[in-house]
Structures are given as C-alpha cells and as structure tokens.
Write an enzyme that holds these catalytic residues in place. Structure first.
Site, PDB file in Angstrom:
ATOM      1  N   GLU A 121     -27.647 -16.676 -42.014  1.00  0.00           N
ATOM      2  CA  GLU A 121     -27.461 -15.358 -41.395  1.00  0.00           C
ATOM      3  C   GLU A 121     -26.486 -15.454 -40.223  1.00  0.00           C
ATOM      4  OE1 GLU A 121     -31.451 -14.616 -40.108  1.00  0.00           O
ATOM      5  OE2 GLU A 121     -32.215 -14.245 -42.115  1.00  0.00           O
ATOM      6  N   GLY A 130     -23.796 -14.481 -37.542  1.00  0.00           N
ATOM      7  CA  GLY A 130     -23.255 -13.253 -36.953  1.00  0.00           C
ATOM      8  C   GLY A 130     -22.040 -13.601 -36.119  1.00  0.00           C
ATOM      9  N   ARG A 131     -22.325 -14.118 -34.929  1.00  0.00           N
ATOM     10  CA  ARG A 131     -21.275 -14.444 -33.963  1.00  0.00           C
ATOM     11  C   ARG A 131     -20.123 -15.259 -34.565  1.00  0.00           C
ATOM     12  NH1 ARG A 131     -22.301 -14.896 -28.529  1.00  0.00           N
ATOM     13  NH2 ARG A 131     -24.509 -15.101 -28.995  1.00  0.00           N
ATOM     14  N   ARG A 186     -21.554  -8.728 -21.954  1.00  0.00           N
ATOM     15  CA  ARG A 186     -21.901 -10.160 -21.997  1.00  0.00           C
ATOM     16  C   ARG A 186     -21.726 -10.878 -20.651  1.00  0.00           C
ATOM     17  NH1 ARG A 186     -19.920 -13.653 -24.698  1.00  0.00           N
ATOM     18  NH2 ARG A 186     -21.844 -14.700 -25.300  1.00  0.00           N
ATOM     19  N   CYS A 218     -20.541   1.386 -10.997  1.00  0.00           N
ATOM     20  CA  CYS A 218     -21.152   1.186  -9.677  1.00  0.00           C
ATOM     21  C   CYS A 218     -22.279   0.163  -9.730  1.00  0.00           C
ATOM     22  CB  CYS A 218     -21.647   2.524  -9.143  1.00  0.00           C
ATOM     23  SG  CYS A 218     -20.332   3.747  -9.157  1.00  0.00           S
ATOM     24  N   TYR A 277     -21.139  -8.990 -30.411  1.00  0.00           N
ATOM     25  CA  TYR A 277     -21.952  -8.539 -29.291  1.00  0.00           C
ATOM     26  C   TYR A 277     -21.089  -7.868 -28.216  1.00  0.00           C
ATOM     27  CZ  TYR A 277     -25.066 -11.509 -31.921  1.00  0.00           C
ATOM     28  OH  TYR A 277     -25.777 -12.063 -32.952  1.00  0.00           O
TER      29      TYR A 277
HETATM   30  C1  LIG Z   1     -29.151 -12.484 -34.108  1.00  0.00           C
HETATM   31  C2  LIG Z   1     -29.662 -13.037 -35.377  1.00  0.00           C
HETATM   32  C3  LIG Z   1     -28.799 -13.714 -36.242  1.00  0.00           C
HETATM   33  C4  LIG Z   1     -27.352 -13.977 -35.921  1.00  0.00           C
HETATM   34  O1  LIG Z   1     -27.189 -14.843 -34.867  1.00  0.00           O
HETATM   35  P1  LIG Z   1     -25.720 -15.365 -34.462  1.00  0.00           P
HETATM   36  O2  LIG Z   1     -25.957 -16.224 -33.303  1.00  0.00           O
HETATM   37  O3  LIG Z   1     -24.909 -14.159 -34.152  1.00  0.00           O
HETATM   38  O4  LIG Z   1     -25.187 -16.109 -35.642  1.00  0.00           O
HETATM   39  C5  LIG Z   1     -29.311 -14.151 -37.435  1.00  0.00           C
HETATM   40  N1  LIG Z   1     -30.605 -13.955 -37.773  1.00  0.00           N
HETATM   41  C6  LIG Z   1     -31.463 -13.297 -36.973  1.00  0.00           C
HETATM   42  C7  LIG Z   1     -32.876 -13.108 -37.401  1.00  0.00           C
HETATM   43  C8  LIG Z   1     -31.029 -12.828 -35.746  1.00  0.00           C
HETATM   44  O5  LIG Z   1     -31.885 -12.197 -34.942  1.00  0.00           O
END
Ligand SMILES: *Cc1c(COP(=O)(O)O)cnc(C)c1O
Length: 417
Positions: free
Chosen positions: A270, A272-273, A309, A341, A369
């Site tokens: 999974e 993301g980043r 961030r 502010c 993010y």
């Molecule tokens: C946030 C999250 C991801 C992705 O994490 P990254 O650090 O962006 O790769 C994958 N699985 C779950 C369950 C998450 O909460």
C-alpha cells in the site's frame, strides 16, 4: 522530473515559471511521468511474484493522480467513503480496493459492500462484528484481512508511526488468532488475508523485515489451525528523500518482502508517499522581504494551510528558485513564512537563497500529504493542482473560489434575536 534548463526550473521540459504565470500561485504541480515511473519500479521489482499494488489514496487523492494509476492497473487503499467515491470516479476497479482505517462507519461499509470492494482490513473485534451484520443486511459476503499490530518501532516521526502497541492501529498480535477464529465462524465474512502497516517515511528495511517475520509466525500458526490465508498485505511506508536521508531502493524493499513472505502467498503493498511525493512541487511567490534584528523573512503567498507538513512534523522541504538569480542579488539566509497568523506558519527555515520581491519558488517534495491536507484556515481558498504529461500542462483541480468558502453557510433567520 524536475531539472534546470537555461536557468529555469522545468518539470518534464516545461518551465515552472510559465505554469506559475498561467495558473497563478500558490499552485501544486505534478509530473505524471514521475508517478508512472515509481509505480512501474514497484511492479517490475516483483517480477513473477504474485502481487498487487494498492496506492494509498490519502497521500494524494486528486482524480488525475488516481486516473494515472488506475490506467497502469493499480489497486487502491482507501480510508473513507470519500476516498471510495474518488476511486470510483477515477474508474478504479472496485475489486482492487482495500479499505483500511480504525473507524469505518455503517454508511461507509454499506457503500463499500455495494461497490463490491476487494477486501476490508479489519482493525478491531467490534469492527468485525459490525461488518458481519451490515453484510448480512445487504446480502453480501465481506472479504477481510485482519490488520495486526506487530509492535515494531519504525524509527520514524511519532505522529506517523503506527506499528507500536501504544498506537490505535491494528489488532495486538496476541489477540489475532482468536479474532481469526471468530471471523472464520461468521456467516457473512470470508477470511482472505492478513495486513499490517507500521508507519510512514521509513528509511531502513529492518522494521519491515521484523514486522513481516512476526506476521508470518501468525500466518503459519493460523494455517496449522486450518485457517488458510491467500494474501499478506505489508502496508505502505517506504520513505522518500526530502533532504539528505539515505533510503533503501524500491527494489531492495520489494526483495525484503519477497524473502520474508513465502511464494504461496500473494504479496500486497500500500505505498502512498513513495509513489507521489517527489513527483510534486508547490509553487509560490515572494510577496515581501522583511528584515528584523534576528531574522530575514521571505513572506510568500503559500502558507501552512496549503502545505502543513513543516508546521505539523517539522518536515524539511527543499526550496528552489524557478529562475536562478544572478550574482547581483546577495545570498542570505531566509525563513520562508506565509501570511497565516500563527508562528508555526513556516515552509522552510534558515535557507541560503538569493531573493527579491516577486521571485517565484518551488517547495519540492510536495506531491504527498500536500494538497490533501490543505485547509481553508484564515479563509484562504485551496490552491489549484496542475498535472504535466506528454501532452502538456493540465489544470486538474481549479483554484477554490472565495465564494465557495462559505457557500454552505447561512445567516441566522431574520426572526431570531
Ligand atoms: C498511510 C497509509 C499507507 C501509506 O503510507 P505511505 O507512508 O504514504 O506509503 C498505507 N497503508 C495504510 C493503512 C495507511 O494508513
């Protein structure tokens, strides 16, 4: 890819300065090619191993990003009904959706069952019971994996660490066998796998290897008890280089998973980043230079509401000028701050830059993010998003209008006192 050409910072050959002129600042810009490259790196690294890549939508949920990944055949990891709707709007395949998160509501479960998503990652006994009930009521069977908490230290920022036993996420390893036994006996539940996700922006492979080893002990124990799983979901979390971090490659990360998980199990991830962070930048313009006895401030038109961030995690983002300044502009150390502010409203601190008012800058590594965490604090409209591909620059989300900020609000009725 971001690269200087003739003193101008370009994204896949287009000058960011031109994009900033056309769409205004602040604005987010993404490289479709960079996202595709990262996704294909994961996919290729698995070789012949059975695998699925579920992009974690929460990192960047823009429809064009989801569309880009859906066209490559990606699956999606969602954490809300809103993200489900986004994936479906981007023509993501429902069967390739994983639903994570500790707080799934009945309404969200109903929507996910109606769409016939691939699997629910279950994070508590109460959630399992609720899902069985909802599935029975709507006449569906829900496929599930239990998200276990392997209690490993991911050595990342505490706000983005999720795999310690003090975190709210997942089911304690010790409780997992019982929960699987319960799940196997529920009429509207089909047990298909196990999941874990230990944190974000991980810069070493050891925590992944530790977590997977612990998960596999559970999987073998379940198999001995007659509960056979088909897939192991290793979550996301591989970090990216924002500054001077040294990082494992995607190839080494995937090899670690392939070593830890026997080949009879499909591996799911999974990320993301690591798919989108370095594919994006936030463009901003210097409004004022302000010199105080202690600091040089560059006050820019982007702020913590656009990119939180730095304020939230003290994250470091590289700052690059869209046009390289000449030697006639002296280099000074600037704090890059926004107009909001709050003293936490900074994007970067103490950076050597040659700046004049009106100069435009790119805040790098803003593809993950970034816009998804933007807010309207200080009644600031959220910035537009632009995606660049071989056909040019596409506005994939318009700048929010000021009218939209309060379009759902009303004054009190005239009769009220
Ligand atoms: C946030 C999250 C991801 C992705 O994490 P990254 O650090 O962006 O790769 C994958 N699985 C779950 C369950 C998450 O909460």
């Amino acid at each position: 890819m971001f690269q200087y050409r003739d003193g101008r910072l370009c994204i896949d050959g287009l000058a960011l300065d031109d994009i900033a002129s056309q769409y205004g600042t602040p604005c987010y810009v993404y490289s479709r090619a960079d996202i595709e490259h990262a996704w294909r790196s994961y996919d290729r690294a698995f070789g012949a191993r059975a695998h699925r890549i579920h992009y974690a939508v929460k990192a960047n949920a823009n429809l064009a990003v989801l569309d880009t990944l859906a066209r490559l055949g990606s699956g999606f990891d969602i954490v809300s009904g809103g993200e489900l709707a986004r994936v479906l709007a981007a023509r993501g395949k429902p069967g390739a959706i994983v639903f994570s998160g500790v707080g799934k509501t009945v309404v969200e479960m109903e929507a996910a069952l109606a769409a016939d998503i691939g699997v629910f990652n279950i994070e508590s006994p109460a959630e399992l019971v609720r899902l069985d009930g909802v599935a029975g009521r709507v006449g569906r069977r829900a496929r599930i994996a239990v998200r276990v908490n392997p209690d490993v230290d991911a050595h990342t920022h505490p706000y983005i660490s999720t795999g310690l036993d003090e975190n709210k996420f997942g089911v304690p390893m010790a409780d997992a066998p019982d929960l699987y036994r319960v799940a196997a006996g529920l009429p509207n539940i089909e047990v298909t796998g196990v999941a874990c996700h230990i944190g974000s922006q991980l810069t070493s492979l050891a925590p992944f290897a530790d977590a997977m080893a612990r998960v596999m002990v559970l999987v073998e124990r379940l198999a001995a008890a007659g509960i056979e799983l088909a897939h192991v979901d290793a979550g996301g979390g591989l970090g990216v280089r924002y500054h001077d971090e040294t990082l494992p490659s995607i190839e080494d990360y995937v090899a670690t998973l392939c070593r830890a998980i026997p080949s009879r199990y499909e591996i799911c991830i999974e990320p993301g980043r690591s798919l989108v962070a370095t594919a994006g930048a936030l463009l901003t313009t210097v409004e004022y230079l302000k010199v105080t006895p202690k600091r040089h401030f560059a006050i820019v038109d982007a702020a913590m509401n656009d990119l939180i961030r730095p304020a939230l995690y003290e994250a470091w983002h590289e700052v690059l000028p869209l046009r390289e300044a000449g030697d006639e502009v002296p280099e000074q150390r600037f704090d890059l701050v926004g107009p909001v502010c709050e003293s936490a409203d900074f994007l970067a601190n103490d950076r050597p830059l040659r700046l004049v008012p009106g100069a435009r800058l790119a805040i790098m590594g803003a593809g993950a993010y970034g816009h998804v965490m933007a807010s309207n604090y200080n009644a600031r409209p959220r910035p537009p998003e632009i995606m660049v591909d071989a056909a040019g620059a596409h506005l994939v989300r318009a700048r929010e209008s000021i009218a939209a900020l309060y379009s759902g609000e009303t004054l009190l009725p005239d009769a009220s006192i």
